[in-house]
Scaffold this motif. Structure first.
Motif, PDB file in Angstrom:
ATOM      1  N   LEU A   1       9.634   5.493  -7.228  1.00  0.00           N
ATOM      2  CA  LEU A   1       9.125   6.485  -5.933  1.00  0.00           C
ATOM      3  C   LEU A   1       9.296   5.542  -4.479  1.00  0.00           C
ATOM      4  N   ASP A   2       8.892   4.326  -4.640  1.00  0.00           N
ATOM      5  CA  ASP A   2       8.697   3.437  -3.370  1.00  0.00           C
ATOM      6  C   ASP A   2       8.060   4.381  -2.343  1.00  0.00           C
ATOM      7  N   SER A   3       6.740   4.775  -2.916  1.00  0.00           N
ATOM      8  CA  SER A   3       5.812   5.256  -2.145  1.00  0.00           C
ATOM      9  C   SER A   3       4.503   5.345  -2.917  1.00  0.00           C
ATOM     10  N   PHE A   4       3.179   5.407  -2.009  1.00  0.00           N
ATOM     11  CA  PHE A   4       2.111   5.662  -2.549  1.00  0.00           C
ATOM     12  C   PHE A   4       1.990   7.027  -3.409  1.00  0.00           C
TER      13      PHE A   4
ATOM     14  N   VAL B   1       8.713   3.527   3.227  1.00  0.00           N
ATOM     15  CA  VAL B   1       7.585   4.359   3.864  1.00  0.00           C
ATOM     16  C   VAL B   1       7.231   3.456   5.097  1.00  0.00           C
ATOM     17  N   PHE B   2       6.921   2.101   4.790  1.00  0.00           N
ATOM     18  CA  PHE B   2       6.267   1.023   5.893  1.00  0.00           C
ATOM     19  C   PHE B   2       7.403   0.897   6.916  1.00  0.00           C
TER      20      PHE B   2
ATOM     21  N   LEU C   1       0.952  -1.253  -0.074  1.00  0.00           N
ATOM     22  CA  LEU C   1       0.072  -0.016   0.143  1.00  0.00           C
ATOM     23  C   LEU C   1       0.569   1.062   0.089  1.00  0.00           C
ATOM     24  N   VAL C   2       1.923   1.134   0.884  1.00  0.00           N
ATOM     25  CA  VAL C   2       2.610   2.583   1.029  1.00  0.00           C
ATOM     26  C   VAL C   2       3.982   2.558   0.587  1.00  0.00           C
TER      27      VAL C   2
END
Length: 342
Positions: A273-276, A80-81, A75-76
């Protein structure tokens, strides 16, 4: 067959406010009923007690917290997680100021953690609509001492020290924690901020609520949080380019760009990105197209959470559309959030 994550919409969390109005319904089509004092629509929130709930697709009815527990980095994003765990790091709002908000300040991370076991509150505003002559406050006009500030506060002349800015649609203001600020009467805006509901109210124009009570002020707490430096340019300058992505804010907490589309399809990939990604529609209408031509329509007032695992999608506008695109900045591997429980 495994069901994959998809662009998520959430039920708005509507907030009645002393200064709220009717633009969230009239302009953004929020279901506010007959209420005439809805000041905020929390579009995407992980704040305890106000956690967003999915409104579309097979995950409808699930909360953002439940999604984080189940899908985690899908998800994120991995980094980030790793840093935030089950804490969703951003809060997205629309704000309708039918009257001026209080003059206020927010603490930075260390102070917020110490006092409230919370993140600090750095935020940004994108003005969607402003009545003629509408103004907001951001920062001091010049470097100010604590004594000058307290004297002005006591004599109810704080406005003489603060920088007022007349605003129009498309204006952007970045508000780091510690900067004194206030949204003025007649402004509708989108707010992107850290996940925090900690506000120190400095001055409330001697207003009283419907029961004749004054709202609480936080004079002592605010004193330790305020950045007394002043001057400089508080408004964020940028040049929007049609059918392109224009980065407007880059901070340690979020990166925000403006996507200005007119009769075009824009292909996106977020492999690096490695991000939502959060898409906030601030004007017009568009389609988000993903996974073998599946589609999700967004109109002004809609917010979409695009999972980190959804690496490719496109945004198509047959007419004019403006969207704010928000994602997390690069998070150093191994960095952990310092908030308890993360």
């Amino acid at each position: 067959m495994e069901r994959k994550l998809y662009p998520l919409k959430f039920e708005p969390i509507l907030k009645q406010r002393l200064w709220g109005g009717t633009k969230l319904k009239a302009v953004l089509n929020k279901n506010t009923g007959e209420a005439s004092d809805i000041g905020e629509s929390w579009e995407l929130s992980g704040v305890p007690g106000d956690v967003s709930v999915v409104s579309n697709g097979f995950l409808k009815g699930n909360s953002l917290s439940e999604l984080l527990e189940i899908y985690m980095s899908e998800l994120v994003g991995d980094k980030v997680f790793e840093k935030y765990g089950a804490e969703f790091p951003l809060l997205i709002k629309f704000i309708d100021a039918n009257d001026a908000l209080s003059i206020q300040v927010h603490p930075e991370d260390e102070l917020a953690r110490k006092r409230h076991d919370s993140f600090g509150k750095t935020e940004m505003w994108y003005v969607m609509q402003a009545d003629k002559g509408a103004e907001l406050i951001s920062g001091f006009k010049k470097d100010t001492s604590k004594d000058e500030y307290l004297k002005a506060l006591e004599s109810k002349e704080l406005d003489k020290l603060l920088a007022s800015h007349e605003v129009a649609s498309g204006d952007v203001f970045f508000i780091p924690a510690g900067r004194v600020h206030a949204i003025g009467k007649g402004i509708l805006l989108a707010e992107i901020q850290q996940t925090s509901d900690v506000t120190y109210r400095i001055y409330d124009f001697d207003r009283k609520d419907a029961k004749g009570n004054s709202r609480e002020l936080h004079t002592a707490q605010a004193l330790d949080a305020i950045d007394f430096s002043g001057g400089g340019e508080y408004k964020t300058e940028y040049t929007s380019r049609e059918n392109e992505i224009t980065e407007i804010v880059e901070s340690p907490y979020f990166v925000t760009s403006l996507i200005d589309l007119k009769g075009k399809e824009l292909k996106k990939d977020i492999y690096n990105l490695d991000s939502f990604v959060i898409l906030i529609c601030v004007e017009g209408e568009a389609e988000l197209i993903y996974q073998k031509n599946q589609k999700e329509t967004v109109t002004a007032g809609d917010t979409l959470l695009v999972p980190a695992d959804l690496k490719e999608f496109s945004i198509k506008a047959s007419g004019s559309c403006k969207l704010l695109e928000v994602h997390m900045p690069d998070v150093p591997k191994g960095e952990k959030s310092s908030i308890k429980g993360s």
